[in-house]
Scaffold this motif. Structure first.
Motif, short mmCIF file in Angstrom:
data_model
loop_
_atom_site.label_atom_id
_atom_site.label_comp_id
_atom_site.label_asym_id
_atom_site.label_seq_id
_atom_site.Cartn_x
_atom_site.Cartn_y
_atom_site.Cartn_z
N ALA A 109 -40.80 -13.34 3.97
CA ALA A 109 -39.50 -14.26 4.18
C ALA A 109 -39.31 -15.17 3.32
O ALA A 109 -38.26 -15.26 2.91
CB ALA A 109 -39.71 -15.52 4.86
N ILE A 110 -40.32 -15.04 2.58
CA ILE A 110 -40.00 -15.71 0.73
C ILE A 110 -38.98 -15.08 -0.31
O ILE A 110 -38.32 -15.77 -0.77
CB ILE A 110 -41.41 -16.42 0.19
N TYR A 111 -39.54 -13.81 -0.25
CA TYR A 111 -38.86 -12.66 -1.40
C TYR A 111 -37.14 -12.65 -0.47
O TYR A 111 -36.71 -12.54 -1.09
CB TYR A 111 -39.70 -11.54 -0.86
N GLN A 112 -37.26 -12.62 0.58
CA GLN A 112 -36.07 -13.07 1.49
C GLN A 112 -34.80 -14.20 0.66
O GLN A 112 -33.91 -13.62 -0.21
CB GLN A 112 -36.28 -12.88 2.68
N GLU A 149 -33.45 -4.10 -9.81
CA GLU A 149 -33.59 -3.80 -10.89
C GLU A 149 -33.90 -5.14 -11.71
O GLU A 149 -34.85 -5.93 -12.40
CB GLU A 149 -33.66 -2.56 -11.22
N ALA A 150 -32.52 -5.36 -11.90
CA ALA A 150 -32.07 -6.28 -13.03
C ALA A 150 -32.31 -7.97 -11.77
O ALA A 150 -33.20 -8.61 -12.76
CB ALA A 150 -30.50 -6.38 -12.59
N ALA A 151 -32.25 -8.35 -10.55
CA ALA A 151 -32.76 -9.65 -9.75
C ALA A 151 -33.90 -9.49 -9.96
O ALA A 151 -34.60 -11.20 -10.31
CB ALA A 151 -31.99 -8.91 -8.15
N ALA A 152 -34.78 -8.40 -10.16
CA ALA A 152 -36.62 -8.30 -9.77
C ALA A 152 -36.83 -9.12 -11.14
O ALA A 152 -38.13 -9.49 -11.30
CB ALA A 152 -36.86 -7.80 -9.71
N TYR A 153 -35.96 -8.76 -12.37
CA TYR A 153 -36.54 -8.88 -13.69
C TYR A 153 -36.65 -10.85 -14.00
O TYR A 153 -36.94 -11.27 -14.93
CB TYR A 153 -36.01 -8.18 -14.57
N ALA A 154 -34.95 -11.07 -13.16
CA ALA A 154 -34.54 -12.25 -13.97
C ALA A 154 -35.62 -12.90 -13.15
O ALA A 154 -35.82 -13.88 -13.87
CB ALA A 154 -32.88 -12.05 -13.42
N ALA A 205 -42.06 -22.74 -7.40
CA ALA A 205 -42.31 -21.99 -6.29
C ALA A 205 -43.15 -20.80 -6.01
O ALA A 205 -43.86 -20.14 -5.08
CB ALA A 205 -40.91 -22.21 -5.39
N LYS A 206 -42.80 -19.63 -7.35
CA LYS A 206 -43.08 -18.78 -7.43
C LYS A 206 -44.57 -18.73 -7.62
O LYS A 206 -45.38 -17.59 -6.95
CB LYS A 206 -41.94 -17.27 -8.63
N ASN A 207 -45.32 -19.63 -8.95
CA ASN A 207 -46.40 -19.46 -8.92
C ASN A 207 -47.97 -20.13 -7.58
O ASN A 207 -48.44 -19.76 -8.05
CB ASN A 207 -46.85 -20.83 -10.59
N LYS A 208 -46.74 -20.51 -7.07
CA LYS A 208 -47.41 -21.53 -6.03
C LYS A 208 -47.22 -20.31 -4.94
O LYS A 208 -48.80 -20.05 -4.43
CB LYS A 208 -46.82 -22.75 -4.82
N VAL A 209 -47.17 -19.44 -4.73
CA VAL A 209 -46.63 -18.70 -3.24
C VAL A 209 -46.70 -17.08 -3.71
O VAL A 209 -47.88 -16.81 -3.83
CB VAL A 209 -45.09 -17.92 -3.02
N ILE A 210 -47.04 -16.41 -4.95
CA ILE A 210 -47.49 -15.52 -5.73
C ILE A 210 -48.08 -15.29 -6.03
O ILE A 210 -48.68 -15.20 -6.08
CB ILE A 210 -45.94 -14.70 -6.59
N ALA A 249 -45.28 -9.82 -9.20
CA ALA A 249 -44.51 -10.38 -8.94
C ALA A 249 -43.14 -9.03 -8.87
O ALA A 249 -42.44 -9.36 -7.62
CB ALA A 249 -43.80 -11.33 -9.75
N PHE A 250 -42.29 -8.10 -10.38
CA PHE A 250 -41.70 -7.75 -10.12
C PHE A 250 -42.36 -6.86 -9.45
O PHE A 250 -40.57 -6.42 -8.30
CB PHE A 250 -41.98 -7.12 -11.74
N ASN A 251 -42.65 -5.53 -9.02
CA ASN A 251 -43.04 -4.65 -8.02
C ASN A 251 -43.05 -5.79 -6.25
O ASN A 251 -41.83 -4.41 -5.53
CB ASN A 251 -44.02 -4.22 -8.08
N GLY A 252 -43.45 -6.13 -6.70
CA GLY A 252 -43.22 -7.31 -5.06
C GLY A 252 -41.85 -7.44 -4.78
O GLY A 252 -41.71 -7.21 -3.87
N PHE A 253 -41.16 -8.19 -5.40
CA PHE A 253 -39.99 -8.32 -5.12
C PHE A 253 -38.74 -7.33 -5.43
O PHE A 253 -38.02 -7.30 -4.52
CB PHE A 253 -38.83 -9.34 -6.81
N LYS A 254 -38.85 -6.39 -5.87
CA LYS A 254 -38.32 -4.99 -5.40
C LYS A 254 -38.94 -4.42 -4.53
O LYS A 254 -38.04 -4.00 -3.59
CB LYS A 254 -38.60 -4.08 -6.43
#
Length: 542
Positions: free
Chosen positions: A170-173, A194-199, A207-212, A217-222
């Motif tokens: 839900a958060i990744y969405q 790929e580009a969005a995951a890298y950015a 928020a990212k550090n708290k949740v992830i 993170a890169f592979n999780g986003f993808k």
């Protein structure tokens, strides 16, 4: 009235206050809510606070008795909480941010209990549980494409994914919408993800550090983004560069029309694709195909790729079929198919490589534990060892193939697709029952017996069985030409040969269509071969 409403009578001891509470609408709903909290073991002080807050919630949200079931939005609750925190009235709790937050929390909990909360909020709660706080949930359903996002979460929940995985999705969405700059639903190509995951991975947000945390993170986003977009059919996979792809697809359709199985189609796909890439690398094409190129390719497989004689023979058979099709369609020079020869294979030229039967028994016994994965693997090993099955015959076993009353089990043979019925051995049946009752995710609704241990609960793959069986052999230091479940099948056939079982019986047990296929195991009949070696040949030869 006091006898009818026991919870309020217990919680509101002042008679004047009690009469005020009884005069507020939705009395039965409040009483039922407090009773449910009491049954959950909440403290009396906690129940009193909720009993005090509920009349104010009803007043500020303008809720009334009757058949109206209009839902309340989170915006309305926020407005009521703000008004509550700034107004003055007798008996009002101490003003503080925590008090306002408690008002909002109690209002949401009670409205969900009486089914009057905003359906989007309720669907989010049901799909992925508590997203840390109401603010996170508000953010989730106020973002664009709510229906497309929540439908995927509900799909994941139905597939059996763990709540924490769904919450993370839900958060990744939300991050995917931001970093892919999605203002409308559209096709998204792989390079964009790929580009969005890298950015996103290089954006150091709280928020990212708290949740992830420490996850990749890169592979999780993808992974989460790709699967969500696949669900919406909006993912554009990277185009696979296959030379003469149209010819390959046409050939695969041709062998399917001739009755080729899905396994044959898949095998030929990879086989011919590799050959076409070889042709392109050589600067050739199907129109310029020659026998020397075909021979060169097979020799390269044998020498450079270390493929054995049997594999090269199978490749030659596949290439002959492909070239015959090309000739039929007039896409290559005529007469090539007849010139393709297999590497010479000597009948009964190789001994079947199989482990000792005691090793197989040791592996089966070692998996008879209480660990969930071992319970499943023990049932699989019992089938492999007792019935000498092929791996595909195990993974394709269905619940309907087990006749518990008649004590029989049916397998669909991989080679001819015909069913074969065996008596269900007691030990095997007990192992399967234990797996079904204690481990198998029966809520998945699948007809296959053996399923993955984690969601999505798909049919188990041959690769999964190969991995754990080969690991058991290697951990015991067993040296084999080929590791995996087929080694157990060979061990079973060899064991039967060594115990004097006839070839005809073994052939039927293994599902062989020809006795010659089984006869290869006669070469490893070590018991009878030793008897021959022990004969006193002196008198016979003189």
């Amino acid at each position: 009235m006091l006898n009818i409403m026991p919870m309020l009578k217990q919680l509101i001891t002042d008679k004047r206050n009690l009469s005020k509470h009884l005069a507020v609408p939705l009395l039965k709903e409040r009483e039922a809510y407090l009773e449910s909290l009491s049954q959950k073991g909440l403290a009396r002080s906690t129940l009193q606070i909720r009993a005090i807050y509920l009349p104010h919630i009803i007043r500020l949200l303008k809720l009334i008795d009757g058949t109206s079931k209009e839902c309340v939005s989170l915006v309305d609750i926020d407005a009521a909480a703000e008004k509550w925190s700034t107004s003055s009235h007798t008996g009002k709790p101490r003003i503080s941010p925590s008090t306002k937050k408690l008002f909002t929390q109690i209002a949401i909990e009670w409205l969900i209990h009486i089914n009057r909360m905003d359906k989007r909020y309720t669907r989010t709660i049901i799909a992925c549980g508590n997203l840390q706080d109401s603010g996170t949930i508000r953010k989730y359903y106020e973002y664009p494409f709510f229906e497309e996002r929540i439908s995927y979460l509900e799909h994941m929940r139905a597939e059996g994914f763990k709540p924490y995985v769904i919450r993370r999705t839900a958060i990744y969405q939300l991050h995917a919408i931001d970093f892919l700059h999605l203002t409308t639903l559209r096709k998204v190509e792989h390079y964009e993800i790929e580009a969005a995951a890298y950015a996103w991975n290089n954006t150091n947000t709280t928020a990212k550090n708290k949740v992830i945390g420490r996850i990749l993170a890169f592979n999780g986003f993808k992974w989460h983004t790709i699967n969500w977009l696949k669900h919406l059919k909006l993912y554009e996979a990277p185009a696979e560069c296959i030379p003469w792809k149209d010819i390959l697809i046409s050939y695969l359709d041709y062998i399917t029309e001739l009755g080729g199985s899905n396994a044959t189609r898949t095998m030929r796909y990879y086989m011919i694709r590799k050959f076409l890439c070889f042709l392109e690398a050589k600067g050739s094409s199907p129109q310029k195909l020659t026998l020397s190129l075909i021979d060169e390719y097979i020799n390269e497989l044998s020498k450079n790729d270390k493929r054995n004689r049997v594999t090269c023979a199978n490749v030659a058979t596949g290439l002959r079929s492909f070239v015959n099709y090309l000739e039929q369609m007039q896409w290559c020079p005529q007469g090539l198919g007849m010139g393709i020869r297999q590497p010479r294979r000597y009948k009964l030229g190789e001994l079947p490589s199989s482990p000792e039967w005691n090793v197989v028994k040791d592996i089966v016994i070692s998996k008879d534990t209480d660990l969930p994965t071992d319970i499943r693997n023990h049932a699989i090993l019992m089938l492999l060892s007792v019935y000498s099955l092929r791996c595909s015959e195990v993974i394709n076993l269905k619940l309907k193939d087990l006749d518990w009353r008649a004590e029989t089990i049916q397998f669909i043979r991989a080679k001819n697709g015909k069913p074969q019925v065996f008596p269900l051995k007691k030990e095997v049946g007990n192992a399967i029952i234990r797996y079904i009752r204690k481990v198998r995710p029966n809520q998945a609704g699948s007809g296959y017996v053996f399923l993955c241990m984690r969601a999505p609960y798909r049919k188990l793959s041959c690769g999964a069985i190969y991995n754990f069986v080969s690991a058991e052999f290697k951990n015991r230091g067993v040296e084999l030409e080929h590791y995996g479940p087929h080694a157990i099948r060979k061990a079973g056939a060899t064991h039967m040969i060594n115990n004097g079982v006839s070839l005809k019986t073994i052939s039927a047990h293994l599902g062989h269509q020809q006795l010659d296929t089984t006869r290869i195991y006669a070469k490893v009949d070590l018991v009878n071969l030793r008897k021959v070696a022990d004969i006193d040949w002196k008198g016979v030869l003189t």
